[in-house]
Motif scaffolding. Sequence first.
Motif, PDB file in Angstrom:
ATOM      1  N   LEU A 323       0.821  -1.216   0.000  1.00  0.00           N
ATOM      2  CA  LEU A 323       0.000   0.000   0.000  1.00  0.00           C
ATOM      3  C   LEU A 323       0.854   1.265   0.000  1.00  0.00           C
ATOM      4  CD1 LEU A 323      -2.692  -1.248   2.525  1.00  0.00           C
ATOM      5  CD2 LEU A 323      -3.106  -0.628   0.131  1.00  0.00           C
ATOM      6  N   SER A 324       2.172   1.087  -0.161  1.00  0.00           N
ATOM      7  CA  SER A 324       3.110   2.216  -0.267  1.00  0.00           C
ATOM      8  C   SER A 324       3.014   3.164   0.926  1.00  0.00           C
ATOM      9  CB  SER A 324       2.859   2.998  -1.574  1.00  0.00           C
ATOM     10  OG  SER A 324       2.986   2.159  -2.687  1.00  0.00           O
ATOM     11  N   ARG A 325       2.944   2.578   2.114  1.00  0.00           N
ATOM     12  CA  ARG A 325       2.944   3.405   3.308  1.00  0.00           C
ATOM     13  C   ARG A 325       4.304   4.081   3.468  1.00  0.00           C
ATOM     14  NH1 ARG A 325      -1.522   1.963   6.557  1.00  0.00           N
ATOM     15  NH2 ARG A 325      -3.208   1.785   5.044  1.00  0.00           N
ATOM     16  N   PRO A 326       4.347   5.280   4.084  1.00  0.00           N
ATOM     17  CA  PRO A 326       5.609   6.028   4.219  1.00  0.00           C
ATOM     18  C   PRO A 326       6.667   5.219   4.962  1.00  0.00           C
ATOM     19  CG  PRO A 326       3.739   7.386   4.841  1.00  0.00           C
ATOM     20  CD  PRO A 326       3.208   5.997   4.673  1.00  0.00           C
ATOM     21  N   LYS A 327       7.932   5.465   4.620  1.00  0.00           N
ATOM     22  CA  LYS A 327       9.031   4.743   5.251  1.00  0.00           C
ATOM     23  C   LYS A 327       9.022   4.942   6.759  1.00  0.00           C
ATOM     24  CE  LYS A 327      14.009   3.946   4.910  1.00  0.00           C
ATOM     25  NZ  LYS A 327      14.220   3.891   6.361  1.00  0.00           N
ATOM     26  N   GLU A 328       8.675   6.146   7.198  1.00  0.00           N
ATOM     27  CA  GLU A 328       8.639   6.416   8.640  1.00  0.00           C
ATOM     28  C   GLU A 328       7.638   5.499   9.345  1.00  0.00           C
ATOM     29  OE1 GLU A 328      10.220   9.624   6.341  1.00  0.00           O
ATOM     30  OE2 GLU A 328       8.223   8.698   6.269  1.00  0.00           O
ATOM     31  N   GLU A 329       6.508   5.244   8.680  1.00  0.00           N
ATOM     32  CA  GLU A 329       5.496   4.368   9.273  1.00  0.00           C
ATOM     33  C   GLU A 329       5.993   2.923   9.310  1.00  0.00           C
ATOM     34  OE1 GLU A 329       0.877   2.923   8.435  1.00  0.00           O
ATOM     35  OE2 GLU A 329       1.657   4.718   7.420  1.00  0.00           O
ATOM     36  N   LEU A 330       6.669   2.499   8.237  1.00  0.00           N
ATOM     37  CA  LEU A 330       7.225   1.150   8.202  1.00  0.00           C
ATOM     38  C   LEU A 330       8.272   0.957   9.297  1.00  0.00           C
ATOM     39  CD1 LEU A 330       7.682   0.735   4.341  1.00  0.00           C
ATOM     40  CD2 LEU A 330       5.920  -0.319   5.738  1.00  0.00           C
ATOM     41  N   ASP A 331       9.170   1.943   9.428  1.00  0.00           N
ATOM     42  CA  ASP A 331      10.224   1.857  10.443  1.00  0.00           C
ATOM     43  C   ASP A 331       9.629   1.826  11.848  1.00  0.00           C
ATOM     44  OD1 ASP A 331      12.086   1.834   8.456  1.00  0.00           O
ATOM     45  OD2 ASP A 331      12.646   3.947   8.647  1.00  0.00           O
ATOM     46  N   ALA A 332       8.605   2.646  12.072  1.00  0.00           N
ATOM     47  CA  ALA A 332       7.980   2.696  13.392  1.00  0.00           C
ATOM     48  C   ALA A 332       7.317   1.358  13.725  1.00  0.00           C
ATOM     49  CB  ALA A 332       6.951   3.818  13.442  1.00  0.00           C
ATOM     50  N   PHE A 333       6.702   0.730  12.725  1.00  0.00           N
ATOM     51  CA  PHE A 333       6.071  -0.572  12.935  1.00  0.00           C
ATOM     52  C   PHE A 333       7.113  -1.618  13.324  1.00  0.00           C
ATOM     53  CE2 PHE A 333       4.872  -4.736  11.229  1.00  0.00           C
ATOM     54  CZ  PHE A 333       3.667  -4.937  11.872  1.00  0.00           C
ATOM     55  N   LEU A 334       8.222  -1.632  12.583  1.00  0.00           N
ATOM     56  CA  LEU A 334       9.279  -2.595  12.882  1.00  0.00           C
ATOM     57  C   LEU A 334       9.849  -2.372  14.280  1.00  0.00           C
ATOM     58  CD1 LEU A 334      11.224  -2.736   9.485  1.00  0.00           C
ATOM     59  CD2 LEU A 334       9.582  -4.392  10.371  1.00  0.00           C
ATOM     60  N   GLU A 335      10.058  -1.123  14.638  1.00  0.00           N
ATOM     61  CA  GLU A 335      10.621  -0.815  15.953  1.00  0.00           C
ATOM     62  C   GLU A 335       9.667  -1.241  17.073  1.00  0.00           C
ATOM     63  OE1 GLU A 335      12.567   2.986  18.361  1.00  0.00           O
ATOM     64  OE2 GLU A 335      11.883   3.211  16.292  1.00  0.00           O
ATOM     65  N   GLN A 336       8.368  -1.064  16.835  1.00  0.00           N
ATOM     66  CA  GLN A 336       7.378  -1.414  17.847  1.00  0.00           C
ATOM     67  C   GLN A 336       7.359  -2.911  18.156  1.00  0.00           C
ATOM     68  OE1 GLN A 336       3.398  -0.384  16.656  1.00  0.00           O
ATOM     69  NE2 GLN A 336       2.433  -1.259  18.495  1.00  0.00           N
ATOM     70  N   HIS A 337       7.705  -3.722  17.148  1.00  0.00           N
ATOM     71  CA  HIS A 337       7.563  -5.175  17.313  1.00  0.00           C
ATOM     72  C   HIS A 337       8.911  -5.902  17.221  1.00  0.00           C
ATOM     73  CE1 HIS A 337       3.211  -4.794  17.172  1.00  0.00           C
ATOM     74  NE2 HIS A 337       3.331  -4.054  16.088  1.00  0.00           N
ATOM     75  N   THR A 338       9.980  -5.228  17.590  1.00  0.00           N
ATOM     76  CA  THR A 338      11.320  -5.806  17.467  1.00  0.00           C
ATOM     77  C   THR A 338      11.508  -7.060  18.308  1.00  0.00           C
ATOM     78  OG1 THR A 338      12.229  -3.619  17.003  1.00  0.00           O
ATOM     79  CG2 THR A 338      13.794  -5.299  17.659  1.00  0.00           C
ATOM     80  N   LYS A 339      10.716  -7.241  19.348  1.00  0.00           N
ATOM     81  CA  LYS A 339      10.902  -8.411  20.216  1.00  0.00           C
ATOM     82  C   LYS A 339      10.643  -9.725  19.476  1.00  0.00           C
ATOM     83  CE  LYS A 339       6.240  -8.708  22.217  1.00  0.00           C
ATOM     84  NZ  LYS A 339       5.485  -8.781  23.485  1.00  0.00           N
ATOM     85  N   TYR A 340       9.941  -9.657  18.345  1.00  0.00           N
ATOM     86  CA  TYR A 340       9.723 -10.855  17.543  1.00  0.00           C
ATOM     87  C   TYR A 340      10.896 -11.016  16.575  1.00  0.00           C
ATOM     88  CZ  TYR A 340       5.048 -10.729  19.472  1.00  0.00           C
ATOM     89  OH  TYR A 340       3.985 -10.727  20.342  1.00  0.00           O
TER      90      TYR A 340
END
Length: 552
Positions: A323-340
Amino acid sequence: MKSWKNWFQPHILERGRACFAEGRVADLERTGDSYTATVEGTAEYKVEILLDGDSIEDMICDCPYAENGNACKHMAAVLFAVATTEPYRRNDTEKKERLTPAGLVEKIPDSQLRPLLTELISADEKLYRALLLRYGEMALEECTKTLKKELTSIGKRYADRDGYIDYYHAGDFAEAIADHIQRQTETLLARKAPLLAFQGGIDALREYSNYSIDDSDGEYGLITEALNTTCIDVLADADETVAEKIFDILADCVKSDREDWFVQDFAMQMVFSRFAGKYFDEKKLALVDEQIVALTLSSKKDYSSEYEMKRLLMRRFDLMKQLSRPKEELDAFLEQHTKYSDIRKLRVQQALEDEKIDEATHLLEEGKAADHDKRGLVAEYSKWLMDLYERQGQRDKLIAELEYHIFALSSGGMEMLNRLKNVCAPAQWIEYRERYLSGRSYHKLELLESEGLWERLVEAVTAVERLSILDRYEAALKKKYPDRMLEAYVGILTKEAATASNRKHYQELAHYLKKLRSYPGGTERAARLAEDWRTQYSRRRAMMEELRNAGV
């Protein structure tokens, strides 16, 4: 080839005939002693018919039903195509092509069609009901009720009083359900009721899942294949409104905690494989979010829940990218769930692509601590760190990581040992080598051989007292220590002979006696050993025969 139809059960043969008549066989080719073709079904299936002269030697198809050695409808469809393109000789002189069903109908005069159809319908109750449902004046509601009654009757036909369907009836039950789905789809699509056709297919899958069934031959695959075909057929002519409603039906199945896993699994596959475009991607994203919330609220902490959460998070990330979400949103998602771990690895990969080496290193070190109880995962992080340290020329950190990998994780084998040797100073390597050899190490013998420590290797090899180990290192040790290797073989063979109890074992012992002859003095040792066995085990007739056959 004249009797190829005998390979198939009658109902499979008829499904293959229908598949061929619908033009689903493509790319038929004769190559040497085989035919190959592609058959369109739930997916495109590759079929190969292997020949031995004029006979079929074997048949191969990559569909689920054929995985356990079953002759499937796709194989039958290809053979119907072969029979049409290369008709078999009759009386070795006359070739006659078998007509397809459509071709045969073309040859029937119009004036005879109705009388012939009346005759066939009168003799076949199943055909009569199928045509009545499709072309009779029965109301649509009554039609669907009739189809539901037919569906319910199938289970009663095959299940015992406890609702269990055993192995011997499971195949016929699955075929009956699959046939019902096919006929129901054709009937309701002909009556312009695509949603009812699809809903009826889901109901059929539910009916299948209601029974306790021994489906060890993969009968579930037959049902999902039929239902997949229904989904394809319905969506092929569906407008946007119908497609959206079908998506919603499937999404409700995925979300419901009352559905059997059969239904949920099928619905999930359809949602993510049959619907494309921004509208549906947004709906998929919302569906995944609901699943993530539900799994979070369940507070489950077992392995399967963690695996499911990782799968959902990865699926959400892929949808965000689509869906071409902004890179900032992608990075924030990854950071939020890094424990996985899967998300952590994505973050590491992203950091490396952005040339943020320090961030990648920090994530990997953090992962080693967070996942310390998962040795395989920690070893993966460790290897990644080694590559980063090597790229940066950080020799001391690379050595420390190699030391951790080899001694703390007991991982990597000779590959990591050689890597450590190549990066260490000679004196430092000797220390590491001796440390490794003094412990309970898996690759001790390999390391001794690699380092040329022959005296220590022969001591270690002969101490193990296993023929396979002697064989493995015989080439390296035979010339240097023939006497010790010969005695080691004799000692093990003496013990093996005492417990041997079958001809295969006796043959192996005789083989090793012949091997002993290649050693200095080995002929005499082999003869003495054989004579001892003849004395001690004279009642073992099979052993005596094998010794005579070996000439010892």
